[in-house]
Design a protein around this motif. Structure first.
Motif, mmCIF file in Angstrom:
data_model
loop_
_atom_site.group_PDB
_atom_site.id
_atom_site.type_symbol
_atom_site.label_atom_id
_atom_site.label_comp_id
_atom_site.label_asym_id
_atom_site.label_seq_id
_atom_site.Cartn_x
_atom_site.Cartn_y
_atom_site.Cartn_z
ATOM 1 N N ASN A 170 0.845 -1.183 0.000
ATOM 2 C CA ASN A 170 0.000 0.000 0.000
ATOM 3 C C ASN A 170 0.887 1.241 0.000
ATOM 4 O OD1 ASN A 170 0.622 0.743 2.806
ATOM 5 N ND2 ASN A 170 -0.694 -0.962 3.408
ATOM 6 N N ASP A 195 -2.078 3.812 -6.608
ATOM 7 C CA ASP A 195 -2.641 3.259 -5.380
ATOM 8 C C ASP A 195 -4.157 3.315 -5.323
ATOM 9 O OD1 ASP A 195 -0.137 2.686 -3.983
ATOM 10 O OD2 ASP A 195 0.124 4.861 -3.901
ATOM 11 N N ASN A 198 -5.083 -1.533 -2.573
ATOM 12 C CA ASN A 198 -4.566 -2.125 -1.345
ATOM 13 C C ASN A 198 -4.780 -1.233 -0.128
ATOM 14 O OD1 ASN A 198 -3.743 -4.458 -2.639
ATOM 15 N ND2 ASN A 198 -1.702 -3.667 -3.071
ATOM 16 N N ASP A 199 -4.732 0.085 -0.311
ATOM 17 C CA ASP A 199 -4.999 0.973 0.820
ATOM 18 C C ASP A 199 -6.404 0.724 1.364
ATOM 19 O OD1 ASP A 199 -2.897 3.511 1.192
ATOM 20 O OD2 ASP A 199 -2.744 2.477 -0.724
#
Length: 400
Positions: A170, A195, A198-199
């Motif tokens: 992340n 991004d 995954n965050d």
């Protein structure tokens, strides 16, 4: 009398240890054959299980993604996913993990754990570009030359483009990796962070703290195992049994609601925390890169739950019980993140990049080469048109 009791206790202890060892070995054997047994049983009622090119029964929603209509050369696509399944990782300070070196027909990992591609342009490289992200940047679903970084490199012969993407990373891990590289004296001209998936997907999970990452619990468990002798004894006596019982419990008593697994969709404070961390990580990366004379771009990436891409071919993957509640997290977080990044002229929203009637997704977030081509060309448009400091040009991405 005391000796007799002692003998009985000792014999029972020995019997119990033998029983534990046998149960542990049986559990280990079941775990080893479980996927193939499950597949063979499931084929009786589930048409998602088919035979692959080697005659093995596999799941079309997992390792069998090569069957998707995105991939015209099925045998080559099969090799891409087969080699992906052979990759291994090791612990890496500050970032959590990195790949071990690997050399295959479709996938190459160098000694530093980075995925490499072939520089086919033949031009003299005068600038350096670093690309960071999770498995979508790393290139799951494509060969070495089909990643975003590789395609950007192909478009821009004057760049030496390095793919620092890593599965599961992340934005906080990418920031740590970026700092590691700068502390070693390395200096890029362009840095791209890609991004969102995954965050949101990791940091919205109940058991993970912010900041954190997907292997936090695993590493904590390994570090708290105590004496190496006790750890070894646990492996011999109960480790496989514990794992087997855990998997059996998950199978028999699955999570009833995403509220038990995820927080963001039902907890506004957690949603705000996750969204703010992503944007703040990009801001810190931007300040660091610019302080050394480079250019930074933060990109909010597409995900199949958001937008109007063609998803009929991956619908079952998106709605799989294991992803229960995941869509609600993106629906809660992405609008919040999009609102926050509008304030910054170095952050770009590409969540609508895959809109249309073309097969692009290989699952809920990974894509085939054609998807990576779209993103690489959009990044290139930012660079060649010198629009990085012109907020009005953000409208370009609203057209997709």
């Amino acid at each position: 009398m005391f000796k007799k009791i002692t003998k009985i206790v000792f014999v029972n202890l020995i019997v119990m240890i033998i029983f534990l060892i046998i149960a542990n070995l049986l559990s280990g054997g079941i775990l080893k054959i479980y996927p193939s047994v499950r597949a063979k049983l499931t084929t009786l009622v589930d048409t998602n299980y088919q035979k692959d090119v080697d005659g093995k029964i596999v799941n079309t929603l997992g390792s069998n993604r090569w069957r998707l209509p995105n991939y015209t050369d099925k045998e080559y696509a099969y090799k891409i996913f087969a080699e992906f399944g052979k990759l291994k990782t090791k612990y890496q300070a500050f970032t959590g993990w990195s790949r071990l070196p690997f050399k295959g027909e479709t996938t190459t990992i160098d000694q530093d754990g980075n995925r490499v591609h072939h520089h086919t342009n033949g031009a003299k490289e005068v600038s350096i570009a670093w690309f960071f992200g999770g498995s979508t940047m790393w290139g799951t679903g494509t060969d070495d030359n089909g990643t975003i970084a590789a395609i950007f490199d192909e478009i821009n012969p004057n760049f030496q483009t390095i793919n620092y993407g890593e599965t599961g990373f992340n934005s906080r891990q990418e920031l740590a990796h970026l700092v590691n590289l700068y502390s070693q004296g390395k200096r890029p001209d362009l840095v791209v962070f890609y991004d969102g998936v995954n965050d949101v997907g990791t940091l919205c999970r109940r058991e993970i703290k912010v900041p954190g990452h997907s292997r936090e619990q695993l590493i904590r468990k390994e570090m708290s195992s105590g004496s190496r002798y006790w750890a070894a004894l646990q492996i011999v006596l109960v480790e496989y049994t514990k794992t087997f019982l855990y998997k059996l419990r998950k199978k028999l008593f699955p999570v009833a609601s995403h509220k038990d697994k995820y927080l963001c969709s039902c907890d506004p404070s957690r949603a705000e925390l996750v969204a703010s961390q992503l944007v703040n990580n990009w801001r810190i990366a931007h300040n660091l890169v610019e302080s050394f004379g480079g250019t930074f771009i933060g990109i909010l990436q597409p995900v199949a739950y958001i937008g109007h891409a063609r998803i009929d071919h991956v619908k079952q993957d998106m709605e799989h019980p294991g992803r229960s509640g995941l869509s609600a997290q993106y629906e809660a977080l992405y609008p919040l993140i999009r609102k926050k990044i509008k304030k910054y002229d170095f952050m770009f929203d590409m969540t609508q990049a895959y809109n249309g009637d073309v097969y692009i997704y290989a699952d809920f977030c990974h894509v085939s080469r054609n998807g990576n081509e779209i993103i690489a060309n959009m990044i290139n448009k930012i660079i060649v048109n010198n629009i990085i400091n012109n907020p009005s040009t953000l409208a370009i991405f609203d057209q997709h």
